[in-house]
Design a protein around this motif. Structure first.
Motif, PDB file in Angstrom:
ATOM      1  N   LYS A 199      -4.720  28.963  21.315  1.00 20.19           N
ATOM      2  CA  LYS A 199      -3.423  29.414  20.792  1.00 20.19           C
ATOM      3  C   LYS A 199      -3.355  29.196  19.282  1.00 20.19           C
ATOM      4  CE  LYS A 199      -1.099  28.236  25.127  1.00 20.19           C
ATOM      5  NZ  LYS A 199      -0.792  29.604  25.574  1.00 20.19           N
ATOM      6  N   PRO A 200      -2.767  30.145  18.553  1.00 17.08           N
ATOM      7  CA  PRO A 200      -2.602  29.952  17.101  1.00 17.08           C
ATOM      8  C   PRO A 200      -1.655  28.785  16.838  1.00 17.08           C
ATOM      9  CG  PRO A 200      -1.436  31.928  17.852  1.00 17.08           C
ATOM     10  CD  PRO A 200      -2.241  31.446  19.011  1.00 17.08           C
ATOM     11  N   ILE A 201      -1.833  28.147  15.667  1.00 18.41           N
ATOM     12  CA  ILE A 201      -1.094  26.910  15.397  1.00 18.41           C
ATOM     13  C   ILE A 201      -0.611  26.823  13.950  1.00 18.41           C
ATOM     14  CG2 ILE A 201      -3.168  25.560  14.809  1.00 18.41           C
ATOM     15  CD1 ILE A 201      -1.899  23.229  16.421  1.00 18.41           C
ATOM     16  N   ILE A 202       0.564  26.230  13.762  1.00 12.01           N
ATOM     17  CA  ILE A 202       1.062  25.842  12.437  1.00 12.01           C
ATOM     18  C   ILE A 202       1.266  24.336  12.470  1.00 12.01           C
ATOM     19  CG2 ILE A 202       3.024  25.917  10.832  1.00 12.01           C
ATOM     20  CD1 ILE A 202       3.635  28.718  11.821  1.00 12.01           C
ATOM     21  N   TYR A 203       0.759  23.646  11.449  1.00 11.71           N
ATOM     22  CA  TYR A 203       1.039  22.218  11.324  1.00 11.71           C
ATOM     23  C   TYR A 203       2.282  22.043  10.458  1.00 11.71           C
ATOM     24  CZ  TYR A 203      -3.615  21.603  13.251  1.00 11.71           C
ATOM     25  OH  TYR A 203      -4.713  21.658  14.068  1.00 11.71           O
ATOM     26  N   ALA A 204       3.317  21.438  11.027  1.00  8.75           N
ATOM     27  CA  ALA A 204       4.547  21.160  10.281  1.00  8.75           C
ATOM     28  C   ALA A 204       4.464  19.722   9.783  1.00  8.75           C
ATOM     29  CB  ALA A 204       5.764  21.357  11.170  1.00  8.75           C
ATOM     30  N   ALA A 205       4.169  19.565   8.495  1.00 16.14           N
ATOM     31  CA  ALA A 205       4.027  18.233   7.891  1.00 16.14           C
ATOM     32  C   ALA A 205       5.417  17.695   7.578  1.00 16.14           C
ATOM     33  CB  ALA A 205       3.164  18.314   6.632  1.00 16.14           C
ATOM     34  N   ASN A 206       5.867  16.736   8.378  1.00 17.65           N
ATOM     35  CA  ASN A 206       7.232  16.210   8.279  1.00 17.65           C
ATOM     36  C   ASN A 206       7.288  15.062   7.263  1.00 17.65           C
ATOM     37  OD1 ASN A 206       9.917  15.645   8.776  1.00 17.65           O
ATOM     38  ND2 ASN A 206       9.519  14.529  10.680  1.00 17.65           N
ATOM     39  N   ILE A 207       7.915  15.323   6.107  1.00 19.61           N
ATOM     40  CA  ILE A 207       7.969  14.329   5.033  1.00 19.61           C
ATOM     41  C   ILE A 207       9.325  13.612   5.031  1.00 19.61           C
ATOM     42  CG2 ILE A 207       6.317  15.579   3.590  1.00 19.61           C
ATOM     43  CD1 ILE A 207       8.735  16.608   1.937  1.00 19.61           C
ATOM     44  N   SER A 208       9.423  12.532   4.249  1.00 20.58           N
ATOM     45  CA  SER A 208      10.678  11.783   4.156  1.00 20.58           C
ATOM     46  C   SER A 208      11.634  12.480   3.190  1.00 20.58           C
ATOM     47  CB  SER A 208      10.414  10.355   3.674  1.00 20.58           C
ATOM     48  OG  SER A 208      10.162  10.351   2.284  1.00 20.58           O
ATOM     49  N   TYR A 228      -7.380  19.042   6.473  1.00 17.51           N
ATOM     50  CA  TYR A 228      -7.795  19.219   7.871  1.00 17.51           C
ATOM     51  C   TYR A 228      -7.563  20.661   8.326  1.00 17.51           C
ATOM     52  CZ  TYR A 228      -8.118  18.488  12.923  1.00 17.51           C
ATOM     53  OH  TYR A 228      -8.487  18.570  14.243  1.00 17.51           O
ATOM     54  N   ALA A 229      -6.366  21.186   8.024  1.00 16.10           N
ATOM     55  CA  ALA A 229      -6.005  22.539   8.458  1.00 16.10           C
ATOM     56  C   ALA A 229      -6.893  23.593   7.808  1.00 16.10           C
ATOM     57  CB  ALA A 229      -4.541  22.816   8.137  1.00 16.10           C
ATOM     58  N   ALA A 230      -7.266  23.360   6.548  1.00 14.50           N
ATOM     59  CA  ALA A 230      -8.100  24.321   5.817  1.00 14.50           C
ATOM     60  C   ALA A 230      -9.448  24.515   6.506  1.00 14.50           C
ATOM     61  CB  ALA A 230      -8.302  23.849   4.380  1.00 14.50           C
ATOM     62  N   LYS A 231      -9.964  23.456   7.101  1.00 14.55           N
ATOM     63  CA  LYS A 231     -11.275  23.532   7.761  1.00 14.55           C
ATOM     64  C   LYS A 231     -11.246  24.427   8.995  1.00 14.55           C
ATOM     65  CE  LYS A 231     -12.605  18.937   6.133  1.00 14.55           C
ATOM     66  NZ  LYS A 231     -12.725  17.510   6.481  1.00 14.55           N
ATOM     67  N   GLU A 232     -10.072  24.573   9.613  1.00 16.77           N
ATOM     68  CA  GLU A 232      -9.992  25.427  10.796  1.00 16.77           C
ATOM     69  C   GLU A 232      -9.188  26.707  10.539  1.00 16.77           C
ATOM     70  OE1 GLU A 232      -6.315  23.966  13.454  1.00 16.77           O
ATOM     71  OE2 GLU A 232      -8.103  22.763  13.749  1.00 16.77           O
ATOM     72  N   GLY A 233      -8.834  26.918   9.263  1.00 14.33           N
ATOM     73  CA  GLY A 233      -8.141  28.148   8.901  1.00 14.33           C
ATOM     74  C   GLY A 233      -6.715  28.223   9.408  1.00 14.33           C
ATOM     75  N   SER A 234      -6.085  27.067   9.625  1.00 16.03           N
ATOM     76  CA  SER A 234      -4.697  27.038  10.087  1.00 16.03           C
ATOM     77  C   SER A 234      -3.748  26.822   8.913  1.00 16.03           C
ATOM     78  CB  SER A 234      -4.501  25.920  11.124  1.00 16.03           C
ATOM     79  OG  SER A 234      -5.257  26.178  12.278  1.00 16.03           O
ATOM     80  N   GLU A 235      -2.469  27.115   9.144  1.00 17.11           N
ATOM     81  CA  GLU A 235      -1.470  26.988   8.090  1.00 17.11           C
ATOM     82  C   GLU A 235      -0.720  25.670   8.195  1.00 17.11           C
ATOM     83  OE1 GLU A 235       0.745  30.240   6.508  1.00 17.11           O
ATOM     84  OE2 GLU A 235      -0.010  31.565   8.069  1.00 17.11           O
ATOM     85  N   VAL A 236      -0.235  25.209   7.037  1.00 10.38           N
ATOM     86  CA  VAL A 236       0.590  24.005   6.982  1.00 10.38           C
ATOM     87  C   VAL A 236       1.919  24.359   6.336  1.00 10.38           C
ATOM     88  CG1 VAL A 236       0.818  21.670   6.034  1.00 10.38           C
ATOM     89  CG2 VAL A 236      -1.422  22.490   6.797  1.00 10.38           C
TER      90      VAL A 236
END
Length: 366
Positions: A199-208, A228-236
């Motif tokens: 499944k396609p994925i977006i990483y949501a980087a939750n900051i303070s 990390y995401a760049a290595k698998e071609g995913s978005e952040v």
């Protein structure tokens, strides 16, 4: 289309979901407070609708929507049924894509399931559990066709078994299925396995809240997720779930002032919803008139008759042609009549591929 919002316990997943849908899922400071998935249907932000509705004085405006599912947190061992593992995995399987919320903030008052903040380790924990579940799915398929494939008498079964062996080896190297390369002929076989890591994925980087307004590249924890995401071609997507939850409770006017103070053009939620819509390969074509202005969701590459079928099956069955004008041109011409007078309306046949932002009038006969 359905997006699963996943993450380890206490990463801000339910807080983000609250902001997305105003669903009010209980965001308590302990694991598994979201035992059953909360589901929210969310409008895709689209300024084109408001402008067209104003032009036509439309009585009703209907946006495109994305369905978000808040899925219970999991722990190491989920693929073996630990924590709420089995429920988690079945809920993920029902989704079309994944929004993986990753904790990129320090807060001693909010416990971390592993007692340390390490976003990449968190990603790997969930990814590994999904991979282990996928290996199990591959093994089950292998067992089903093993006897047929043995000896090579059934070439089709033998070729599939060889493909499954390649895939199993790939997965055991702890690589997600979406990175697995296969031929066009092999792809349907992979698709029929319904693998979680495909499944396609977006990483949501939750900051303070304290990191809001900072350059993303100046936040070390975010940088590790991006690498990390760049290595698998995913978005952040960098987002502050707590701030987004507060924004979701504000009036439009107060929200605009707050965003301006932060130097932001739009909320993180709007960016997430738009990015999620794009992640699924979806676009919208538009219909506009006094009765209703509406966005219709289709997969990119859909031809005119199939797009017409989204409105009603009769439109597809009796398709004659589609009258097309892009939304900006339609506004500039003051409506369809003006656009026709200026020769800006095109008549397209059954092979026309609908584009995002096309305003369409279908001609049909049944």
């Amino acid at each position: 289309m359905k997006l699963g919002v996943v993450g380890l316990p206490n990463v801000g997943k339910s807080t983000l979901f609250n902001a997305i849908t105003h669903a009010g899922a209980e965001a308590a400071n302990y694991p598994f407070c979201t035992i059953e998935p909360n589901v929210g249907v969310v409008a895709v932000p689209d300024e084109r609708l408001d402008k067209l509705a104003a032009l036509y004085s439309s009585k009703k405006v209907t946006p495109a929507v994305v369905e978000f599912v808040d899925i219970a947190g999991l722990v190491k061992g989920a693929s073996k049924g630990e924590g709420l593992g089995n429920k988690f995995l079945s809920h993920v399987r029902e989704c079309d894509a994944i929004v993986h919320v990753v904790r990129c903030f320090e807060n001693e008052n909010i416990t971390h399931v592993n007692n340390k903040i390490d976003p990449v380790a968190d990603i790997q924990t969930i990814t590994l559990e999904l991979i282990l579940a996928d290996i199990e799915a591959v093994n089950k398929r292998q067992d089903r066709i093993r006897s047929t494939a043995r000896g090579g008498a059934n070439k089709e079964a033998a070729a599939e078994f060889a493909l499954l062996e390649r895939l199993e080896k790939f997965l055991t190297e702890e690589k997600p299925a979406r990175l697995f390369t296969c031929s066009d002929d092999e792809k349907p076989i992979i698709d029929n396995l319904f693998l979680l890591t495909a499944k396609p994925i977006i990483y949501a980087a939750n900051i303070s809240e304290f990191d809001m307004g900072k350059n993303e590249n100046d936040i070390p924890l975010v940088c590790t997720v991006k690498d990390y995401a760049a290595k698998e071609g995913s978005e952040v997507l960098v987002i502050c779930a707590k701030t987004e939850e507060e924004l979701s409770l504000m009036s439009d006017e107060d929200m605009s002032v707050f965003l301006e103070e932060l130097g932001l053009e739009e909320s993180g939620l709007n960016r997430l919803i738009k990015k999620s819509y794009a992640l699924l390969g979806l676009i919208s074509y538009l219909t506009a008139g006094e009765k209703e202005t509406r966005a219709w969701t289709i997969v990119k590459g859909t031809k005119a008759p199939q797009a017409a079928g989204k409105i009603h099956t009769d439109f597809e069955r009796g398709f004659i042609r589609a009258e097309i004008c892009d939304w900006q041109t339609l506004l500039e011409c003051g409506g369809l009549v003006g656009a026709r007078e200026k020769g800006k309306v095109r008549s397209e046949g059954k092979d026309y591929v609908i584009k995002d932002g096309d305003v369409v009038l279908f001609r049909f006969n049944v």
